[in-house]
Design an enzyme around this catalytic site. Structure first.
Site, PDB file in Angstrom:
ATOM      1  N   HIS A  24       0.843  -1.208   0.000  1.00  0.00           N
ATOM      2  CA  HIS A  24       0.000   0.000   0.000  1.00  0.00           C
ATOM      3  C   HIS A  24       0.877   1.256   0.000  1.00  0.00           C
ATOM      4  CE1 HIS A  24      -3.053  -2.637   2.337  1.00  0.00           C
ATOM      5  NE2 HIS A  24      -3.586  -2.428   1.153  1.00  0.00           N
ATOM      6  N   LYS A  48     -17.256  -6.787   7.253  1.00  0.00           N
ATOM      7  CA  LYS A  48     -15.981  -7.476   7.467  1.00  0.00           C
ATOM      8  C   LYS A  48     -15.617  -7.429   8.947  1.00  0.00           C
ATOM      9  CE  LYS A  48     -13.358  -7.097   3.147  1.00  0.00           C
ATOM     10  NZ  LYS A  48     -12.166  -6.511   2.529  1.00  0.00           N
TER      11      LYS A  48
END
Ligand code: ADP
Length: 171
Positions: A24, A48
């Site tokens: 990332h 999630k």
């Protein structure tokens, strides 16, 4: 049109970032050079079950991007295109590691384009060094007390050690 040309180029890099990895970071660094402002936006996804809370993920992202002045960290739980409107951003940045990523990302980008044709998705190819790297892999290794220091920034490494403090016992 002219107004658009003169307005700052704002991009959003959305994701779970649970937690932020060196993969990332590579995308954030590269994308931040391409836009006036890059908003790294943590998706507050109720379906999630994350390891880090949204606040913890934002805090870690803020720490590891502190040296990048045009990067802002935020979170959202709205439709991404609505959030983009709110932030006056026109570009979505996503990373691609594999053909599997591509298929999923193509569907996502097409859906967002359908919802708002002003929004453009830009893909950045993974740095080959990190093409295998995902937050899930990092969590899996850390949960067995493996070394993730090469895979995440030091701040995240420390935070992972706090999440998994005890060595597993026996079998
Ligand atoms: P999401 O749950 O939205 O996929 P992630 O945090 O897993 O959120 O990923 C956010 C974005 O970063 C996605 O576009 C993903 O493909 C990209 N990404 C994740 N890891 C890497 C990596 N190692 N290299 C390049 N891009 C990556």
């Amino acid at each position: 049109m002219n107004e658009r040309r003169n307005s700052p180029r704002i991009a959003v890099y959305p994701g779970s970032f649970d937690p932020v990895t060196k993969g990332h970071m590579d995308i954030i660094q590269r994308a931040s050079r391409q836009f006036d402002k890059l908003i790294v936006a943590v998706l507050n996804n109720l379906s999630k079950k994350p390891l880090f809370t949204v606040e913890e993920r934002k805090l870690l992202l803020a720490e590891v991007t502190a040296h990048l002045p045009n990067v802002e960290v935020d979170s959202f739980r709205d439709l991404l295109v609505n959030y983009m409107d709110y932030k006056q951003a026109h570009v979505i940045v996503r990373g691609i590691r594999s053909v599997t990523d591509f298929e999923y990302e193509l569907q996502l980008a097409s859906t967002n384009h359908k919802l708002n044709s002003e929004v453009e998705t830009i893909f950045m190819m993974t740095n080959p060094k990190y093409s295998y790297l995902s937050s899930s892999v990092v969590k899996e290794i850390a949960s067995f007390h493996g070394d993730v220091s090469d895979l995440v920034p030091p701040e995240v490494d420390r935070a992972m050690r706090k999440k998994f403090p005890d060595k597993p016992s026996g079998d």
